[in-house]
Motif scaffolding. Sequence first.
Motif, PDB file in Angstrom:
ATOM      1  N   GLU A 183       0.841  -1.182   0.000  1.00 30.26           N
ATOM      2  CA  GLU A 183       0.000   0.000   0.000  1.00 30.26           C
ATOM      3  C   GLU A 183       0.885   1.243   0.000  1.00 30.26           C
ATOM      4  O   GLU A 183       2.108   1.155  -0.105  1.00 30.26           O
ATOM      5  N   ALA A 184       0.257   2.399   0.107  1.00 30.54           N
ATOM      6  CA  ALA A 184       1.012   3.651   0.108  1.00 30.54           C
ATOM      7  C   ALA A 184       2.062   3.635   1.213  1.00 30.54           C
ATOM      8  O   ALA A 184       1.778   3.281   2.355  1.00 30.54           O
ATOM      9  N   GLY A 185       3.290   3.977   0.847  1.00 30.01           N
ATOM     10  CA  GLY A 185       4.367   4.027   1.830  1.00 30.01           C
ATOM     11  C   GLY A 185       4.982   2.686   2.154  1.00 30.01           C
ATOM     12  O   GLY A 185       5.831   2.596   3.048  1.00 30.01           O
ATOM     13  N   GLN A 186       4.596   1.635   1.422  1.00 35.10           N
ATOM     14  CA  GLN A 186       5.100   0.298   1.706  1.00 35.10           C
ATOM     15  C   GLN A 186       5.864  -0.274   0.515  1.00 35.10           C
ATOM     16  O   GLN A 186       5.732   0.202  -0.620  1.00 35.10           O
ATOM     17  N   VAL A 187       6.651  -1.328   0.800  1.00 34.14           N
ATOM     18  CA  VAL A 187       7.302  -2.101  -0.256  1.00 34.14           C
ATOM     19  C   VAL A 187       6.982  -3.576  -0.033  1.00 34.14           C
ATOM     20  O   VAL A 187       6.621  -3.989   1.072  1.00 34.14           O
ATOM     21  N   LEU A 188       7.119  -4.347  -1.085  1.00 31.88           N
ATOM     22  CA  LEU A 188       6.980  -5.801  -1.004  1.00 31.88           C
ATOM     23  C   LEU A 188       8.366  -6.411  -1.093  1.00 31.88           C
ATOM     24  O   LEU A 188       9.141  -6.080  -1.993  1.00 31.88           O
ATOM     25  N   ILE A 189       8.669  -7.311  -0.155  1.00 34.19           N
ATOM     26  CA  ILE A 189       9.986  -7.933  -0.083  1.00 34.19           C
ATOM     27  C   ILE A 189       9.865  -9.431  -0.310  1.00 34.19           C
ATOM     28  O   ILE A 189       9.040 -10.097   0.333  1.00 34.19           O
ATOM     29  N   ALA A 190      10.648  -9.967  -1.230  1.00 33.24           N
ATOM     30  CA  ALA A 190      10.796 -11.415  -1.378  1.00 33.24           C
ATOM     31  C   ALA A 190      11.743 -11.876  -0.282  1.00 33.24           C
ATOM     32  O   ALA A 190      12.936 -11.541  -0.293  1.00 33.24           O
ATOM     33  N   THR A 191      11.232 -12.630   0.645  1.00 36.99           N
ATOM     34  CA  THR A 191      11.965 -12.941   1.867  1.00 36.99           C
ATOM     35  C   THR A 191      13.109 -13.917   1.607  1.00 36.99           C
ATOM     36  O   THR A 191      12.915 -14.975   1.015  1.00 36.99           O
ATOM     37  N   GLU A 192      14.300 -13.551   2.074  1.00 34.38           N
ATOM     38  CA  GLU A 192      15.432 -14.468   2.115  1.00 34.38           C
ATOM     39  C   GLU A 192      15.622 -15.041   3.510  1.00 34.38           C
ATOM     40  O   GLU A 192      16.067 -16.177   3.674  1.00 34.38           O
ATOM     41  N   ALA A 193      15.300 -14.244   4.541  1.00 30.78           N
ATOM     42  CA  ALA A 193      15.406 -14.691   5.926  1.00 30.78           C
ATOM     43  C   ALA A 193      14.432 -13.893   6.773  1.00 30.78           C
ATOM     44  O   ALA A 193      14.229 -12.694   6.538  1.00 30.78           O
ATOM     45  N   ALA A 194      13.824 -14.572   7.735  1.00 34.22           N
ATOM     46  CA  ALA A 194      12.929 -13.929   8.697  1.00 34.22           C
ATOM     47  C   ALA A 194      13.445 -14.212  10.098  1.00 34.22           C
ATOM     48  O   ALA A 194      13.815 -15.350  10.415  1.00 34.22           O
ATOM     49  N   GLY A 195      13.483 -13.197  10.935  1.00 31.03           N
ATOM     50  CA  GLY A 195      13.951 -13.380  12.304  1.00 31.03           C
ATOM     51  C   GLY A 195      12.881 -13.988  13.194  1.00 31.03           C
ATOM     52  O   GLY A 195      11.699 -13.673  13.072  1.00 31.03           O
ATOM     53  N   VAL A 196      13.302 -14.859  14.095  1.00 33.74           N
ATOM     54  CA  VAL A 196      12.414 -15.466  15.091  1.00 33.74           C
ATOM     55  C   VAL A 196      12.836 -14.923  16.444  1.00 33.74           C
ATOM     56  O   VAL A 196      13.942 -15.201  16.914  1.00 33.74           O
ATOM     57  N   GLY A 197      11.972 -14.134  17.074  1.00 35.87           N
ATOM     58  CA  GLY A 197      12.335 -13.486  18.327  1.00 35.87           C
ATOM     59  C   GLY A 197      11.421 -13.867  19.471  1.00 35.87           C
ATOM     60  O   GLY A 197      10.373 -14.492  19.281  1.00 35.87           O
ATOM     61  N   GLY A 198      11.838 -13.449  20.671  1.00 40.32           N
ATOM     62  CA  GLY A 198      11.050 -13.757  21.860  1.00 40.32           C
ATOM     63  C   GLY A 198       9.656 -13.189  21.816  1.00 40.32           C
ATOM     64  O   GLY A 198       8.705 -13.806  22.319  1.00 40.32           O
ATOM     65  N   VAL A 199       9.488 -12.016  21.191  1.00 43.60           N
ATOM     66  CA  VAL A 199       8.150 -11.435  21.112  1.00 43.60           C
ATOM     67  C   VAL A 199       7.225 -12.313  20.290  1.00 43.60           C
ATOM     68  O   VAL A 199       6.007 -12.366  20.542  1.00 43.60           O
TER      69      VAL A 199
END
Length: 322
Positions: free
Chosen positions: A26-42
């Motif tokens: 949407e406005a102000g956003q980009v689409l990213i083809a994911t190479e890695a996603a972080g897994v965090g405590g949250v």
Amino acid sequence: MKAVAIRTFGAPEGLAVIDLPVPAPEAGQVLIATEAAGVGGVDAVIRRGTLAGHGFPEGYVPGAEVAGTVTAVGPGVDPAWTGRRVWGFTGGVTGGGYAEYAVAAAEELVALPEGLSAVDAVGLGNSGMTAHFALRRARFTPGETVLIRGAAGSIGIPAVQLAARGGAAAVAVTTSSAERGERLRRLGATHVLDRSGEGGQDAPDEYDVIIDVVAGEAMPAFLGRLAADGRMVAVGVVGGPPPADLGAALMATFRKSPTLAAFSADTVPPADRQAVRNEQFAAAARGTFQTVVHEVLPLDEAVTAHRKLDTGEVFGRIALTP
């Protein structure tokens, strides 16, 4: 596209691989083809349902940060971002990092410097920035003593490095094993304590600054370890919420003028967050700031990643790759 959603709150087995349409920026956003996603405590806190009343329903796709290549931009975004390898923030109530494609706000993009992998980027992007501002919130100055509770996690590890580089007189850490303690010493820790805060030869009895990633039932005991005019900053609840009598524990040390603060990076202006991320990414690419990735797992093994989080065996951060 393939994504991982919270089918039911609770155990890691409540996560499920599903098919979703590729999102459109949407406005102000980009689409990213994911190479890695972080897994965090949250992510684990959200998965357990702790934040169910705060915009994180069942069906939510976790994942606050990804690194990959921009494939499309929304209205108002510079088209020059297209084709660039970036780190992007996908957190907040939108989420979506555990997926083959994710949208991120253009104001939260960082171009990846040469020499920094996507996996290392998600090992540092949010956690290193949070550690930086948590120490600032604590008004840490050179020569002070610092205790980092939950130091083997993704926020604790950069906090150790930043406190040591910042001239701390002592950097004490709590962790679960001697092996982890030795790894933390190599990152700058001077004293290693057990999870209860005990042990550590010649460790200070009191601390000017405590950075607490854990919270939980033991939080009041650590509050009592503050020196006069000491400051504790809570940056996470991976051990669960603190007990209801936390305020009473604070008042029990009234004569030492303690300060207890909570910190969320949501209150930091995006431009300030980006400036710190850029600086830390550049340092990591030069090899002067260490990223610690515990393991890289395929997206299909998000349940395994969360089991490891729940057992406390993760040192640093896990990354998922599509």
